[in-house]
Design a protein around this motif. Structure first.
Motif, short mmCIF file in Angstrom:
data_model
loop_
_atom_site.label_atom_id
_atom_site.label_comp_id
_atom_site.label_asym_id
_atom_site.label_seq_id
_atom_site.Cartn_x
_atom_site.Cartn_y
_atom_site.Cartn_z
N ARG A 1 33.70 27.79 46.09
CA ARG A 1 33.27 28.82 47.02
C ARG A 1 34.44 29.34 47.84
N GLY A 2 34.53 30.65 47.98
CA GLY A 2 35.57 31.25 48.80
C GLY A 2 36.89 31.47 48.09
N MET A 3 37.00 31.07 46.83
CA MET A 3 38.25 31.29 46.08
C MET A 3 38.40 32.76 45.69
N LYS B 1 35.67 35.03 39.29
CA LYS B 1 34.77 34.51 40.32
C LYS B 1 33.40 34.08 39.78
N PRO B 2 32.76 34.86 38.86
CA PRO B 2 31.44 34.42 38.36
C PRO B 2 31.50 33.12 37.55
N TYR B 3 32.70 32.74 37.07
CA TYR B 3 32.81 31.59 36.18
C TYR B 3 33.47 30.38 36.84
N ILE B 4 33.81 30.51 38.14
CA ILE B 4 34.65 29.51 38.77
C ILE B 4 34.00 28.12 38.81
N LYS C 1 41.26 29.04 28.57
CA LYS C 1 41.47 29.50 27.20
C LYS C 1 40.29 29.11 26.31
N GLN C 2 39.81 27.87 26.47
CA GLN C 2 38.70 27.39 25.66
C GLN C 2 37.44 28.21 25.90
N MET C 3 37.27 28.68 27.13
CA MET C 3 36.10 29.50 27.47
C MET C 3 36.31 30.97 27.14
N LYS C 4 37.45 31.28 26.51
CA LYS C 4 37.77 32.64 26.07
C LYS C 4 37.81 33.62 27.24
N LEU C 5 38.45 33.14 28.32
CA LEU C 5 38.66 33.98 29.50
C LEU C 5 40.16 34.22 29.67
#
Length: 503
Positions: A23-25, A31-34, A70-74
């Motif tokens: 939160r707050g990063m 942000k939606p995946y943090i 990288k594994q999450m393809k982001l």
């Protein structure tokens, strides 16, 4: 209080770290995946810790973050990766290294409190700052709670329960999940072993620790402990036998065969760790018995206040005195006591002289009268109601003094004078520390009045069941003045609660 409020503060303290994760990063489009990213990073650290892999420094965590993205393809740049890494280790700027904070509502005190926590902390086993090594991190209990909450059941199991859970998974043919479950068992054994090593070091450095750690003294029930270890060995034998039988039944199925081989290897590792843990516990018990045999004076019953320890060692030697008159004030009663006036023996005998001239007519009716002794019955409802405020306070603050009670409304204070046993129980808590084990007992078998009180409190108020398994003890401040409450002078000690140390 509405039942929906019971344990509300405790629930929020378990959920807040999950709510605050990431939160707050400021990480832009990430942000939606943090939270998902950080949860995977925590799991990776957990498994490295599980497998005794010390690649858990800040630089390693940074690579974990990068690989996870990288594994999450982001996509992420260097600044975002650095921000996510530092945001897991501390709150705010790096130079301050602040912990995380979250608010929760305390239903007992009816106000807002601040919870302070971290997700990772220094691993003392692998960190050696003296030779200039970097910090090696491990998960805190808060982060581990999040890991276990994400499982099918929301608490860390004992060794036996983990074994039984694995047996059930194997019976259902879920070999891959059984393999993963053994990771939790390995983690459990590793942490218990670390506690045993630490306890052994404490006993070596200061044998007096056995007086404080009363619940860790296991010499008296060594047979039961050895029986428990033997039972756990039998569970390992059962699991191994089930795997061998299943391998024979699925000899032609390559996929199942590979899963069973992995499961068998994990069982071998778990079994070896368990044997080491059992050996370590038995060694510590033997060492404890040796310490008691060689230093019996350390384990004699001591009074609450010792002049040598509390006055001389903890006060004079540490803090000194401002003037010699203070020393004289302390020592003079020991060498020149002022005895209270005692009636001469002649006076006492004089009171007992019998005048033979007095004649008392005794009637038959008087002789036949029976002396009836009325037994006073304690009104436990009043006692329990009075002490309920104490244990509500203990739930939140972990310690309680009668000075806290004197600040409550007068109608609450009046409860303490309805039954003499209410105040008598306060002094009874100044005995040995009490490990609470009353929840599933029969009241008729309980002799300690402190345990009777706790039993009745749990029967009346379900929220107090959380004290089961905890240790209740007292702390004394030798410099505090006696507390005077309604013309009663009371010793200035506090009742404290300490969570059980798992064995």
């Amino acid at each position: 209080m509405n039942e929906s409020w019971e344990g509300f503060a405790e629930r929020m303290q378990r959920l807040n770290p999950l709510f605050e994760l990431g939160r707050g990063m400021e990480v832009g489009e990430l942000k939606p995946y943090i939270q998902t990213i950080l949860m995977q990073v925590l799991l990776t650290i957990f498994y490295r810790e599980l497998n005794d892999d010390d690649q858990r420094r800040k630089s390693d965590i940074k690579y974990i973050v990068e690989d996870t993205i990288k594994q999450m393809k982001l996509l992420a740049d260097e600044k975002q990766i650095e921000r996510i890494t530092s945001g897991l280790l501390y709150s705010g700027k790096e130079e301050f290294s602040r912990p995380f904070e979250a608010y929760y509502y305390d239903e007992v005190r009816q106000n807002w409190e601040t919870q302070v926590f971290r997700y990772v902390t220094m691993d003392e086993v692998y960190t050696n700052l003296e030779i200039g090594n970097s910090l090696v991190y491990k998960l805190t209990d808060v982060a581990q709670e999040m890991i276990f909450m994400s499982r099918e059941m929301a608490e860390e199991f004992s060794i036996t329960i983990e074994q039984l859970y694995s047996i059930q998974l194997i019976k259902n043919g879920n070999f891959r999940k059984a393999t993963r479950n053994l990771d939790h068992l390995i983690s459990r054994v590793n942490r218990l072993m670390a506690k045993e090593f630490s306890f052994r070091q404490e006993m070596t450095n200061n044998p007096k620790i056995l007086l404080i750690e009363a619940e860790r003294q296991r010499a008296d029930n060594r047979i039961e402990i050895e029986k428990q270890f033997e039972e756990e060995k039998n569970h390992f034998r059962t699991i191994t036998s089930m795997i061998e039988k299943t391998k024979r039944q699925n000899a032609e199925d390559d996929v199942v065969h590979r899963e069973l081989v992995l499961l068998q290897e994990k069982i071998g590792h778990s079994r070896a760790l368990h044997d080491r843990f059992a050996k370590l516990v038995i060694q510590n018990i033997s060492y404890e018995m040796k310490l008691k045999a060689e230093n019996p004076s350390l384990f004699w019953e001591n009074s609450l206040v010792s002049f040598r320890e509390h006055m001389y060692e903890n006060w004079f030697l540490k803090e000194g005195v401002q003037a010699f008159s203070e020393v004289e004030t302390i020592l003079s009663p020991l060498f020149s006591p002022k005895n209270a006036f005692i009636f001469p023996l002649d006076w006492i005998w004089g009171e007992q002289e019998f005048d033979e001239r007095e004649q008392i007519d005794v009637t038959e009716e008087d002789e036949e009268k029976e002396h009836i002794v009325e037994k006073r019955i304690t009104n436990w409802d009043s006692v329990v109601k009075a002490w309920s405020y104490v244990f509500q306070f203990l739930q939140v603050n972990k310690e309680f003094s009668l000075t806290d009670l004197s600040e409550l409304p007068l109608e609450v204070q009046d409860l303490w004078f309805e039954e003499s046993e209410t105040i008598d129980l306060w002094m009874m808590f100044d005995k040995k520390p009490l490990k609470v084990q009353v929840l599933h007992r029969n009241e008729a078998t309980i002799s300690d009045e402190r345990e009777i009180l706790l039993y009745k409190l749990m029967q009346e108020y379900a929220q107090f069941e959380q004290f089961e398994g905890l240790k209740i003890y007292t702390e004394f401040d030798h410099r505090a003045e006696p507390f005077v409450w309604y013309e009663m002078k009371i010793t200035p000690f506090k009742i404290c609660v300490e969570e059980e140390r798992q064995q």
